[in-house]
Scaffold this active site. Structure first.
Site, PDB file in Angstrom:
ATOM      1  N   GLN A 108       1.388   0.185   7.310  1.00 31.12           N
ATOM      2  CA  GLN A 108       0.810   1.531   7.233  1.00 31.12           C
ATOM      3  C   GLN A 108       0.077   1.883   8.521  1.00 31.12           C
ATOM      4  OE1 GLN A 108      -2.782   2.570   4.955  1.00 31.12           O
ATOM      5  NE2 GLN A 108      -1.559   4.087   3.875  1.00 31.12           N
ATOM      6  N   ALA A 149      -7.172  -2.346   3.210  1.00 29.30           N
ATOM      7  CA  ALA A 149      -7.843  -2.913   4.383  1.00 29.30           C
ATOM      8  C   ALA A 149      -8.764  -4.047   3.962  1.00 29.30           C
ATOM      9  CB  ALA A 149      -8.623  -1.816   5.097  1.00 29.30           C
ATOM     10  N   ASN A 171      -0.753   5.960  -8.450  1.00 25.94           N
ATOM     11  CA  ASN A 171      -1.767   4.959  -8.072  1.00 25.94           C
ATOM     12  C   ASN A 171      -3.150   5.384  -8.551  1.00 25.94           C
ATOM     13  OD1 ASN A 171      -3.620   4.368  -5.132  1.00 25.94           O
ATOM     14  ND2 ASN A 171      -3.033   2.751  -6.521  1.00 25.94           N
ATOM     15  N   GLY A 172      -3.869   4.381  -9.056  1.00 26.04           N
ATOM     16  CA  GLY A 172      -5.257   4.597  -9.455  1.00 26.04           C
ATOM     17  C   GLY A 172      -5.552   3.999 -10.809  1.00 26.04           C
ATOM     18  N   ASP A 173      -6.429   2.981 -10.810  1.00 22.55           N
ATOM     19  CA  ASP A 173      -6.994   2.421 -12.037  1.00 22.55           C
ATOM     20  C   ASP A 173      -6.029   1.635 -12.911  1.00 22.55           C
ATOM     21  OD1 ASP A 173      -9.242   3.758 -11.177  1.00 22.55           O
ATOM     22  OD2 ASP A 173      -8.927   5.475 -12.520  1.00 22.55           O
ATOM     23  N   CYS A 226      -7.213   7.985   3.455  1.00 22.77           N
ATOM     24  CA  CYS A 226      -8.412   7.189   3.750  1.00 22.77           C
ATOM     25  C   CYS A 226      -9.663   8.081   3.723  1.00 22.77           C
ATOM     26  CB  CYS A 226      -8.268   6.506   5.114  1.00 22.77           C
ATOM     27  SG  CYS A 226      -9.713   5.489   5.493  1.00 22.77           S
ATOM     28  N   ARG A 269      -6.896  -2.647  -6.521  1.00 26.16           N
ATOM     29  CA  ARG A 269      -8.032  -3.474  -6.949  1.00 26.16           C
ATOM     30  C   ARG A 269      -7.685  -4.373  -8.129  1.00 26.16           C
ATOM     31  NH1 ARG A 269     -12.019   1.316  -7.602  1.00 26.16           N
ATOM     32  NH2 ARG A 269      -9.999   2.170  -8.234  1.00 26.16           N
ATOM     33  N   LYS A 278       1.168   8.221   1.977  1.00 23.75           N
ATOM     34  CA  LYS A 278       0.245   7.943   0.862  1.00 23.75           C
ATOM     35  C   LYS A 278      -0.871   8.981   0.906  1.00 23.75           C
ATOM     36  CE  LYS A 278      -2.246   4.097  -1.317  1.00 23.75           C
ATOM     37  NZ  LYS A 278      -3.653   4.226  -0.920  1.00 23.75           N
TER      38      LYS A 278
HETATM   39  C1  LIG Z   1     -11.374  -2.111   0.008  1.00 23.42           C
HETATM   40  C2  LIG Z   1     -10.265  -1.088  -0.043  1.00 23.42           C
HETATM   41  C3  LIG Z   1      -9.500  -0.861   1.101  1.00 23.42           C
HETATM   42  C4  LIG Z   1      -8.463   0.077   1.076  1.00 23.42           C
HETATM   43  N1  LIG Z   1      -7.693   0.261   2.187  1.00 23.42           N
HETATM   44  C5  LIG Z   1      -6.666   1.158   2.152  1.00 23.42           C
HETATM   45  C6  LIG Z   1      -5.827   1.343   3.278  1.00 23.42           C
HETATM   46  O1  LIG Z   1      -5.983   0.703   4.317  1.00 23.42           O
HETATM   47  N2  LIG Z   1      -4.820   2.258   3.178  1.00 23.42           N
HETATM   48  C7  LIG Z   1      -4.607   2.983   2.034  1.00 23.42           C
HETATM   49  O2  LIG Z   1      -3.697   3.804   2.000  1.00 23.42           O
HETATM   50  N3  LIG Z   1      -5.396   2.820   0.955  1.00 23.42           N
HETATM   51  C8  LIG Z   1      -6.389   1.920   0.994  1.00 23.42           C
HETATM   52  N4  LIG Z   1      -7.156   1.726  -0.122  1.00 23.42           N
HETATM   53  C9  LIG Z   1      -6.840   2.461  -1.352  1.00 23.42           C
HETATM   54  C10 LIG Z   1      -5.905   1.664  -2.266  1.00 23.42           C
HETATM   55  O3  LIG Z   1      -4.654   1.445  -1.658  1.00 23.42           O
HETATM   56  C11 LIG Z   1      -5.690   2.434  -3.579  1.00 23.42           C
HETATM   57  O4  LIG Z   1      -5.132   3.679  -3.274  1.00 23.42           O
HETATM   58  C12 LIG Z   1      -6.990   2.665  -4.353  1.00 23.42           C
HETATM   59  O5  LIG Z   1      -7.792   1.492  -4.367  1.00 23.42           O
HETATM   60  C13 LIG Z   1      -6.711   3.110  -5.779  1.00 23.42           C
HETATM   61  O6  LIG Z   1      -5.907   2.173  -6.444  1.00 23.42           O
HETATM   62  P1  LIG Z   1      -6.518   1.078  -7.487  1.00 23.42           P
HETATM   63  O7  LIG Z   1      -7.273   1.844  -8.539  1.00 23.42           O
HETATM   64  O8  LIG Z   1      -5.305   0.365  -8.011  1.00 23.42           O
HETATM   65  O9  LIG Z   1      -7.444   0.204  -6.705  1.00 23.42           O
HETATM   66  C14 LIG Z   1      -8.198   0.806  -0.113  1.00 23.42           C
HETATM   67  C15 LIG Z   1      -8.966   0.550  -1.259  1.00 23.42           C
HETATM   68  C16 LIG Z   1      -9.983  -0.379  -1.238  1.00 23.42           C
HETATM   69  C17 LIG Z   1     -10.791  -0.625  -2.497  1.00 23.42           C
END
Ligand SMILES: Cc1cc2nc3c(=O)[nH]c(=O)nc-3n(C[C@H](O)[C@H](O)[C@H](O)COP(=O)(O)O)c2cc1C
Length: 309
Positions: free
Chosen positions: A70, A18, A201-203, A100, A225, A140
Site C-alpha cells: 500500500q 502500520a 471492513n470494520g469490526d 489514513c 484488529r 482503500k
Molecule cells: C494500528 C493501526 C494501523 C493501521 N494502519 C493502516 C494502514 O497503514 N493503511 C490502511 O489502509 N489502514 C490502516 N489501518 C486501518 C485498518 O486497515 C482497518 O481499516 C481498520 O482497523 C478497521 O478494521 P478492523 O475493525 O478490522 O480493525 C490501521 C489500523 C490500526 C488499528
C-alpha cells in the site's frame, strides 16, 4: 475472488496495518486461511527519495503466495514513480490509501483528506494504473471525513473509473478514527454502486460479525484488529475450529521478524504483538511484564514458557 488478473483463493483479507501487518503476521494469517495479506503502508514520496525504513516495510518472504503493498501520497507524479520503483516490482497488487486518519498525513492532504477530492483520487489511481504495467491497483477508503458524512460512493467510483481493480471500504469516517461502529449501510451502498469487487471492513472479530459484513453483499472482508495476536481468525470466521500453541505462534512470528530486523528491533516489534497473543490467558499480566523486560529473542520465548506449564 478476482482482482484484476489475479485469482485470490478467497475474499478474506489482512489489510495494511502500520506497525502490525509485518512479515510474521502475514505468514501466519496466510497459513490460517487469509486469501490476501498487505504489507504496511509506505509513503510514495519516501520511497522515491529512498527514505529510510522502506526496505524493511517492503520485505516479503518466498512463502507469501501473493504480494500486496500500500502506498500513500497525494501527488500523482510521485505515485507513478513509486509504482515504477524497482522495490515494488514483486508486488502483484498495489493499493492506494485514501483512509489514513493520522493528523500528520491529513495535514498534507493525503490519506483520508483525499476523500473530499474525488477528482484527485481519480488522477492518483489513473497514474498508478498507467504505471503499473498490468499489475492490479486497488484503493482503500473510509465512509467519509466527518461523522455522518458519506463520501464513499463518489470516492469508490473515482477509483473504479480510473481503472482500480478493487475497493476496500472501512465503514468509519475519519474523525471517528477507530472508535464507534463501522457503518455497514455505507459499505452496502458502495457494493451496489460498483462493478469491481468491494471489500467490507470494520469490526469483524468473529463469525457473527463476519456474517453480518457478508450480508451487505461484499465480495471480500478485511480483518485488521481482529487478527492481532489471532491469525486463526480467518479460519474461525469460516466456522473451522483450529487448535494452536500460542508460544509456537509467537516463536514463528519472531523468527520471521529476525530475518528482517536486528534482534533488538525484532524483539521490540514482537512485544506489541505478544500483548494480543496472550490476551485472556491465565497469568498473562506476569508474562507481559517479563516479555516487556526481554532484550533478546530467547528472553521473549522464555517469558512465554509458563503458558504451556
Ligand atoms: C494500528 C493501526 C494501523 C493501521 N494502519 C493502516 C494502514 O497503514 N493503511 C490502511 O489502509 N489502514 C490502516 N489501518 C486501518 C485498518 O486497515 C482497518 O481499516 C481498520 O482497523 C478497521 O478494521 P478492523 O475493525 O478490522 O480493525 C490501521 C489500523 C490500526 C488499528
Amino acid at each position: 475472488m478476482r482482482i484484476g488478473n489475479l485469482d485470490i483463493k478467497n475474499g478474506l483479507i489482512l489489510p495494511p496495518v502500520a506497525g502490525y501487518s509485518d512479515v510474521g503476521m502475514r505468514k501466519l494469517c496466510y497459513r490460517y486461511g487469509a486469501g490476501l495479506c498487505f504489507t504496511e503502508m509506505v509513503s510514495a514520496k519516501g520511497l522515491v527519495y529512498g527514505g529510510e525504513g522502506s526496505r524493511e516495510l517492503l520485505y516479503t518472504s518466498e512463502e507469501e503466495p501473493i504480494r500486496a503493498v500500500q502506498l500513500f501520497g497525494r501527488e500523482e507524479s510521485f505515485i507513478a514513480r513509486a509504482v515504477q520503483h524497482e522495490a515494488l516490482a514483486k508486488f502483484g497488487i498495489i493499493d492506494i490509501n485514501f483512509g489514513c486518519p493520522v493528523p500528520k498525513v491529513v495535514k498534507n492532504g493525503e490519506g483520508s483528506a483525499l476523500l473530499r477530492e474525488p477528482e484527485q483520487i481519480y488522477r492518483i489511481v489513473k497514474a498508478a494504473v498507467d504505471a503499473a504495467q498490468g499489475r492490479a491497483v486497488t484503493g482503500k477508503i473510509r465512509a467519509g471525513f466527518t461523522k455522518g458524512e458519506n463520501l464513499a460512493i463518489e470516492a469508490a467510483l473515482a477509483i473504479q473509473e480510473a481503472g482500480g481493480a478493487m475497493v476496500t471500504v472501512h465503514g468509519r469516517t475519519r474523525d471517528m478514527f477507530y472508535s464507534g461502529k463501522a457503518d455497514l449501510t455505507i459499505i452496502k451502498d458502495v457494493k451496489d454502486a460498483l462493478r469491481v469487487p468491494v471489500v467490507g471492513n470494520g469490526d469483524v472479530t468473529d463469525r457473527k460479525s463476519y456474517l453480518e459484513m457478508l450480508s451487505t453483499g461484499v465480495d471480500g472482508v478485511a480483518i485488521a484488529r481482529g487478527a492481532f495476536g489471532r491469525p486463526t481468525i480467518f479460519s474461525e470466521v469460516l466456522g473451522q475450529s483450529v487448535s494452536y500453541d500460542i508460544s509456537e505462534l509467537v516463536r514463528e512470528h519472531l523468527e520471521e521478524l529476525l530475518k528482517v530486523y536486528p534482534e533488538r528491533i525484532a524483539v521490540n516489534n514482537i512485544k506489541k504483538h505478544v500483548v494480543f497473543y496472550i490476551k485472556g490467558i491465565r497469568g498473562n499480566k506476569i508474562i507481559k511484564e517479563m516479555v516487556f523486560c526481554a532484550k533478546t529473542a530467547n528472553e521473549v520465548l522464555e517469558a512465554l514458557l509458563p503458558i504451556n506449564s
